[in-house]
Design an enzyme around this catalytic site. Structure first.
Site, short mmCIF file in Angstrom:
data_model
loop_
_atom_site.label_atom_id
_atom_site.label_comp_id
_atom_site.label_asym_id
_atom_site.label_seq_id
_atom_site.Cartn_x
_atom_site.Cartn_y
_atom_site.Cartn_z
N GLY A 289 -57.19 66.73 -65.70
CA GLY A 289 -56.68 67.92 -65.98
C GLY A 289 -55.13 67.83 -66.46
N SER A 290 -54.40 68.69 -66.55
CA SER A 290 -53.01 68.82 -67.28
C SER A 290 -52.11 67.61 -66.80
CB SER A 290 -52.24 70.17 -67.05
OG SER A 290 -53.28 71.13 -67.70
N THR A 291 -52.26 66.98 -65.77
CA THR A 291 -51.27 65.72 -65.65
C THR A 291 -51.43 64.92 -66.76
OG1 THR A 291 -53.25 64.79 -64.45
CG2 THR A 291 -51.62 65.99 -62.80
#
Length: 577
Positions: A289-291
């Protein structure tokens, strides 16, 4: 004939003197004989004493280790078995050691009454099943294992049964004093004391480790306990099916803590499920995801295709190769690079990577070490899942964390580059030891210092103003990035089944430690207003862990936080260039 009758006439005193001289000489000779006899008796008594002591020792040994009338010789000793080095944490606290124990065997040809023996044995050793013991004894084989690695109490009780045909053999038992606390790092051994998983398996491949009496790991047992404790609480709070936690020194790659839940007790390797054996930290690979937006922002700044003051249109979804790119919480406006990052905009991130280009994107991820399996001491290592053909749409989805799966430890080592000044880091679980070539760390710069400082400032804003606000910890400044990804179920993304994560680094003013927390399929509750995303699940767990482990790591709380905000980050970035 007497002296007088012979005609001799000697003075009486002469005879007395001669008699006394003769007696004196005889007495002296007898004294020497008696003294010599005493010495011989003493020597013989000593020899008999040694022989008796040896015989007594053997009798005790036979009494304890050979059952009466077994007719079997003792087969091997503890010295014949594999001896393993002690494993300790970074401060010398014992994590694994060998103990001498005994195992029970039977000569079935000498067991008098199988039914009675099976009943008496199982009453004494509940670990055995009566029918199983009966079946084994009915084979009438001269050697049958009945129970391995008995406790002293079990040994004593079984020996006192006095059953003919039973015997004991000395063996080595591997013991893990902390039980499951560090199980996925340590691994476990089989019944013959050979390493099956984790560090236990790794050290069997290293002659220099097996030759020593102790191997020091990088773990801090106290910190490890805290991370595990908070993750267990989080699993219960959010009804999560699994959890993972990593803590690493971002400068030298030492793993201070690694937890994967569910876990297992290595003291009982036959009593845990395959799910408990699975190491989520190194073997599992996930879309994170957004990491991944941190990597996208870093390559855009590094390549010069973006500046912190640049803006991207996030008013409407965009379409790439027929796929719609949308924001989870749309701002529906133009966003600066810091705003794209702190609001975790998929649209802004996708536009950013399209300016970088797919080839540059792929090259950068490779330099970070995300496209190849990670080299680390643990044998349980998962290979990343990457596109077979790298097209624009692949770069777009990977830019915000979909379409590519990596292990959490792989993500951790790459994120460390962004907060440690820009240098590659080699994760390690073993302290102060020459590593094989593939594990040797390289002091290689991946991103510039000013890009690293910019990412640190952006992560600070995430905690202060963005999706990571619940990671904030009183007295300790934390920076980080949230990541929420939908899980693939039956070939489709399921929006109600999430994988949430939060990467953090602290202290914010000079990051020393990086931490990654991951929750598998968490569920929202009343305290989260029903939300299950990373900002509501993984971020608060991070804050609680930092508050507990910072003092253990020697970090002192601070009264004031460093200034932040868009102006501060722009000034810092400009100065670094």
């Amino acid at each position: 004939m007497s002296w007088r009758s012979s005609g001799y006439s000697l003075p009486r005193d002469t005879f007395i003197g001669q008699d006394m001289a003769m007696w004196s000489g005889t007495a002296h000779a007898h004294g020497q004989v008696i003294a010599g006899g005493h010495r011989r008796l003493a020597i013989m008594a000593g020899l008999f004493g040694l022989a008796f002591a040896a015989l007594s020792g053997r009798l005790v040994d036979v009494a304890l280790l050979d059952a009466p009338d077994s007719g079997l010789r003792q087969i091997g000793t503890a010295q014949d078995k594999i001896r393993r080095p002690n494993l300790t944490d970074r401060y010398g606290r014992l994590l694994a050691t060998d103990l001498v124990t005994v195992s029970l065997y039977a000569n079935a040809t000498q067991v008098p009454d199988i039914d009675v023996v099976a009943s008496r044995l199982t009453a004494t050793l509940p670990i055995l099943e009566e029918n199983d013991v009966r079946v084994r004894l009915e084979t009438q084989r001269p050697f049958i294992w009945l129970a391995r690695k008995l406790t002293p109490a079990q040994h004593y009780k079984t020996h006192n049964l006095g059953i003919p045909g039973l015997g004991f053999v000395k063996e080595i038992k591997r013991v893990y004093p902390s039980g499951p606390v560090a199980s996925h790092v340590l691994g476990y051994v089989d019944v013959d004391n050979k390493g099956i998983a984790g560090i236990e398996k790794y050290i069997d491949t290293r002659d220099d480790m097996n030759s020593g009496s102790s191997v020091a790991l990088t773990l801090d047992l106290a910190v490890q306990h805290v991370v595990r404790d908070e993750l267990k609480k989080a699993m219960e709070e959010f009804r999560s099916s699994g959890a993972m936690g990593l803590l690493m020194d971002v400068h030298n790659g030492e793993i201070i803590a690694m937890v994967s839940l569910p876990d297992f007790d290595p003291n009982n390797p036959n009593k845990f499920s395959d799910g408990a054996r699975f190491n989520r930290a190194t073997l599992g690979v996930y879309e994170m995801g957004s990491t991944f937006k941190a990597f996208t922002t870093a390559i855009a700044l590094e390549a010069g295709t973006a500046k912190l003051t640049d803006k991207y249109d996030a008013t409407e979804p965009i379409y790439v190769s027929g796929y719609a790119i949308r924001d989870f919480h749309p701002e529906k406006r133009w966003l600066t690079v810091p705003e794209v990052f702190i609001h975790s905009s998929n649209i802004g991130t996708a536009r950013m990577i399209m300016d970088v280009g797919s080839n540059n994107h792929q090259t950068f991820l490779k330099r970070l070490g995300l496209l190849n399996p990670l080299h680390v001491e643990l044998p349980e290592v998962g290979a990343p899942l990457i596109p077979k053909r790298w097209r624009t749409i692949n770069s777009v989805t990977i830019s915000y964390g979909y379409g590519m799966a990596v292990s959490p430890l792989q993500l951790m080592s790459s994120m460390a580059v962004l907060v440690n000044g820009g240098f590659r880091v080699q994760p390690t679980f073993v302290r102060e030891r020459d590593q094989p070539q593939e594990l040797a760390g390289e002091w290689v710069r991946i991103v510039s210092r000013h890009t690293s400082e910019a990412l640190q400032s952006l992560m600070k804003m995430v905690v202060e103003q963005g999706t990571g606000r619940q990671a904030a910890t009183l007295g300790y400044s934390v920076i980080g990035k949230t990541g929420t990804a939908e899980k693939v179920v039956n070939g489709r993304y399921e929006e109600r089944q999430l994988l949430t994560s939060f990467f953090s680094a602290f202290p914010a003013e000079a990051p020393r430690y990086g931490m990654l927390i991951l929750l598998d399929d968490p569920h929202g509750n009343e305290s989260t207003y029903g939300f299950a995303t990373a900002g509501w699940t993984a971020a608060p767990v991070t804050g609680r862990i930092v508050a507990r482990i910072a003092p253990l790591l020697g970090l002192r709380p601070k009264d004031q936080q460093a200034p932040s905000g868009l102006e501060a980050i722009a000034v810092s970035y400009a100065r670094s260039r």
